[in-house]
Design a protein around this motif. Structure first.
Motif, PDB file in Angstrom:
ATOM      1  N   ILE A  62     -14.204  10.525 -16.026  1.00  0.00           N
ATOM      2  CA  ILE A  62     -15.350  10.418 -15.111  1.00  0.00           C
ATOM      3  C   ILE A  62     -15.745   8.978 -15.004  1.00  0.00           C
ATOM      4  CG2 ILE A  62     -17.818  10.873 -14.620  1.00  0.00           C
ATOM      5  CD1 ILE A  62     -17.094  13.788 -15.770  1.00  0.00           C
ATOM      6  N   ARG A  63     -16.008   8.282 -15.808  1.00  0.00           N
ATOM      7  CA  ARG A  63     -16.228   6.780 -15.928  1.00  0.00           C
ATOM      8  C   ARG A  63     -15.285   5.935 -15.222  1.00  0.00           C
ATOM      9  NH1 ARG A  63     -17.706   7.982 -21.327  1.00  0.00           N
ATOM     10  NH2 ARG A  63     -20.031   8.331 -21.769  1.00  0.00           N
ATOM     11  N   THR A  77      -9.916   0.055   4.336  1.00  0.00           N
ATOM     12  CA  THR A  77      -8.830   0.530   5.255  1.00  0.00           C
ATOM     13  C   THR A  77      -8.742   1.842   5.042  1.00  0.00           C
ATOM     14  OG1 THR A  77      -7.240   0.725   3.191  1.00  0.00           O
ATOM     15  CG2 THR A  77      -7.366  -1.550   4.400  1.00  0.00           C
ATOM     16  N   ASP A  78      -7.885   2.645   5.960  1.00  0.00           N
ATOM     17  CA  ASP A  78      -7.888   4.028   6.002  1.00  0.00           C
ATOM     18  C   ASP A  78      -7.463   4.569   4.440  1.00  0.00           C
ATOM     19  OD1 ASP A  78      -8.543   4.240   8.556  1.00  0.00           O
ATOM     20  OD2 ASP A  78      -6.536   4.414   9.362  1.00  0.00           O
ATOM     21  N   ALA A  79      -6.243   4.005   3.847  1.00  0.00           N
ATOM     22  CA  ALA A  79      -6.118   4.326   2.487  1.00  0.00           C
ATOM     23  C   ALA A  79      -7.167   4.320   1.544  1.00  0.00           C
ATOM     24  CB  ALA A  79      -4.918   3.458   2.076  1.00  0.00           C
ATOM     25  N   VAL A  80      -7.984   3.282   1.715  1.00  0.00           N
ATOM     26  CA  VAL A  80      -9.122   3.039   0.698  1.00  0.00           C
ATOM     27  C   VAL A  80     -10.167   4.235   1.157  1.00  0.00           C
ATOM     28  CG1 VAL A  80     -11.291   1.637   0.325  1.00  0.00           C
ATOM     29  CG2 VAL A  80      -9.087   0.492   0.330  1.00  0.00           C
ATOM     30  N   GLN A  81     -10.320   4.437   2.217  1.00  0.00           N
ATOM     31  CA  GLN A  81     -11.340   5.590   2.704  1.00  0.00           C
ATOM     32  C   GLN A  81     -10.609   7.163   2.113  1.00  0.00           C
ATOM     33  OE1 GLN A  81     -14.089   5.745   3.841  1.00  0.00           O
ATOM     34  NE2 GLN A  81     -14.303   3.683   4.859  1.00  0.00           N
ATOM     35  N   GLU A 115     -14.316   3.880  -7.900  1.00  0.00           N
ATOM     36  CA  GLU A 115     -15.044   4.065  -6.667  1.00  0.00           C
ATOM     37  C   GLU A 115     -15.891   3.116  -6.461  1.00  0.00           C
ATOM     38  OE1 GLU A 115     -17.419   8.065  -5.205  1.00  0.00           O
ATOM     39  OE2 GLU A 115     -18.324   7.064  -7.064  1.00  0.00           O
ATOM     40  N   GLN A 116     -16.585   2.333  -7.436  1.00  0.00           N
ATOM     41  CA  GLN A 116     -17.511   1.310  -7.297  1.00  0.00           C
ATOM     42  C   GLN A 116     -16.952   0.327  -6.561  1.00  0.00           C
ATOM     43  OE1 GLN A 116     -19.575   1.115 -11.052  1.00  0.00           O
ATOM     44  NE2 GLN A 116     -21.275   2.384 -10.131  1.00  0.00           N
ATOM     45  N   GLN A 138     -12.299   9.515  -0.800  1.00  0.00           N
ATOM     46  CA  GLN A 138     -12.634  10.990  -0.623  1.00  0.00           C
ATOM     47  C   GLN A 138     -11.956  11.873  -1.738  1.00  0.00           C
ATOM     48  OE1 GLN A 138     -14.449  12.593   1.186  1.00  0.00           O
ATOM     49  NE2 GLN A 138     -13.890  14.467   0.530  1.00  0.00           N
ATOM     50  N   LYS A 139     -10.700  11.260  -2.243  1.00  0.00           N
ATOM     51  CA  LYS A 139      -9.977  11.836  -3.255  1.00  0.00           C
ATOM     52  C   LYS A 139     -10.856  11.582  -4.542  1.00  0.00           C
ATOM     53  CE  LYS A 139      -5.328  11.805  -1.527  1.00  0.00           C
ATOM     54  NZ  LYS A 139      -3.997  11.468  -1.674  1.00  0.00           N
ATOM     55  N   ILE A 140     -11.473  10.657  -4.927  1.00  0.00           N
ATOM     56  CA  ILE A 140     -12.174  10.463  -6.043  1.00  0.00           C
ATOM     57  C   ILE A 140     -13.153  11.118  -6.113  1.00  0.00           C
ATOM     58  CG2 ILE A 140     -13.756   8.863  -7.059  1.00  0.00           C
ATOM     59  CD1 ILE A 140     -11.583   6.513  -6.180  1.00  0.00           C
ATOM     60  N   LYS A 141     -13.940  11.249  -4.848  1.00  0.00           N
ATOM     61  CA  LYS A 141     -15.229  12.315  -4.928  1.00  0.00           C
ATOM     62  C   LYS A 141     -14.973  13.743  -4.955  1.00  0.00           C
ATOM     63  CE  LYS A 141     -18.320  14.471  -1.255  1.00  0.00           C
ATOM     64  NZ  LYS A 141     -17.742  15.660  -1.595  1.00  0.00           N
ATOM     65  N   VAL A 142     -13.761  14.452  -4.717  1.00  0.00           N
ATOM     66  CA  VAL A 142     -13.286  15.606  -5.134  1.00  0.00           C
ATOM     67  C   VAL A 142     -13.137  15.790  -6.659  1.00  0.00           C
ATOM     68  CG1 VAL A 142     -11.601  17.447  -4.602  1.00  0.00           C
ATOM     69  CG2 VAL A 142     -12.491  15.976  -2.562  1.00  0.00           C
TER      70      VAL A 142
END
Length: 88
Positions: free
Chosen positions: A21-22, A38-42, A28-29, A46-50
């Motif tokens: 998690i850390r 970029t779209d890849a970063v976005q 993410e930060q 989203q994958k990190i959030k999930v």
């Protein structure tokens, strides 16, 4: 991913889940610091959030099992479709 395999095989601990998690939060930060993502970063954000939702859920499962005298190793990483439907 090694942590995901460990989480799904029961060969994990609260510490390893928290470490993962850390790592995700740190990544993410770093990605949020990008002024023109970029779209890849976005997509990665989203994958990190999930994945964060999945690992927080895993940690809650482990702690609940332990609280009731069961083996926390029985906890498992739930699919994104399940954890994303939770409401806080």
């Amino acid at each position: 991913m090694a942590n995901e395999r460990a989480a799904t095989t029961g060969q994990t601990s609260d510490r390893s889940v928290l470490d993962h998690i850390r790592e995700l939060v740190a990544e993410e930060q770093r990605l949020y610091e990008d002024r023109a993502p970029t779209d890849a970063v976005q997509e990665r954000l989203q994958k990190i959030k999930v994945e964060l939702d999945q690992y927080w859920d895993l940690l809650r499962q482990r702690r609940a099992l332990e609280e009731f005298g069961r083996d926390p190793g029985d906890a498992h990483l739930r699919p994104a479709q399940i954890v994303e439907k939770y409401e806080g």
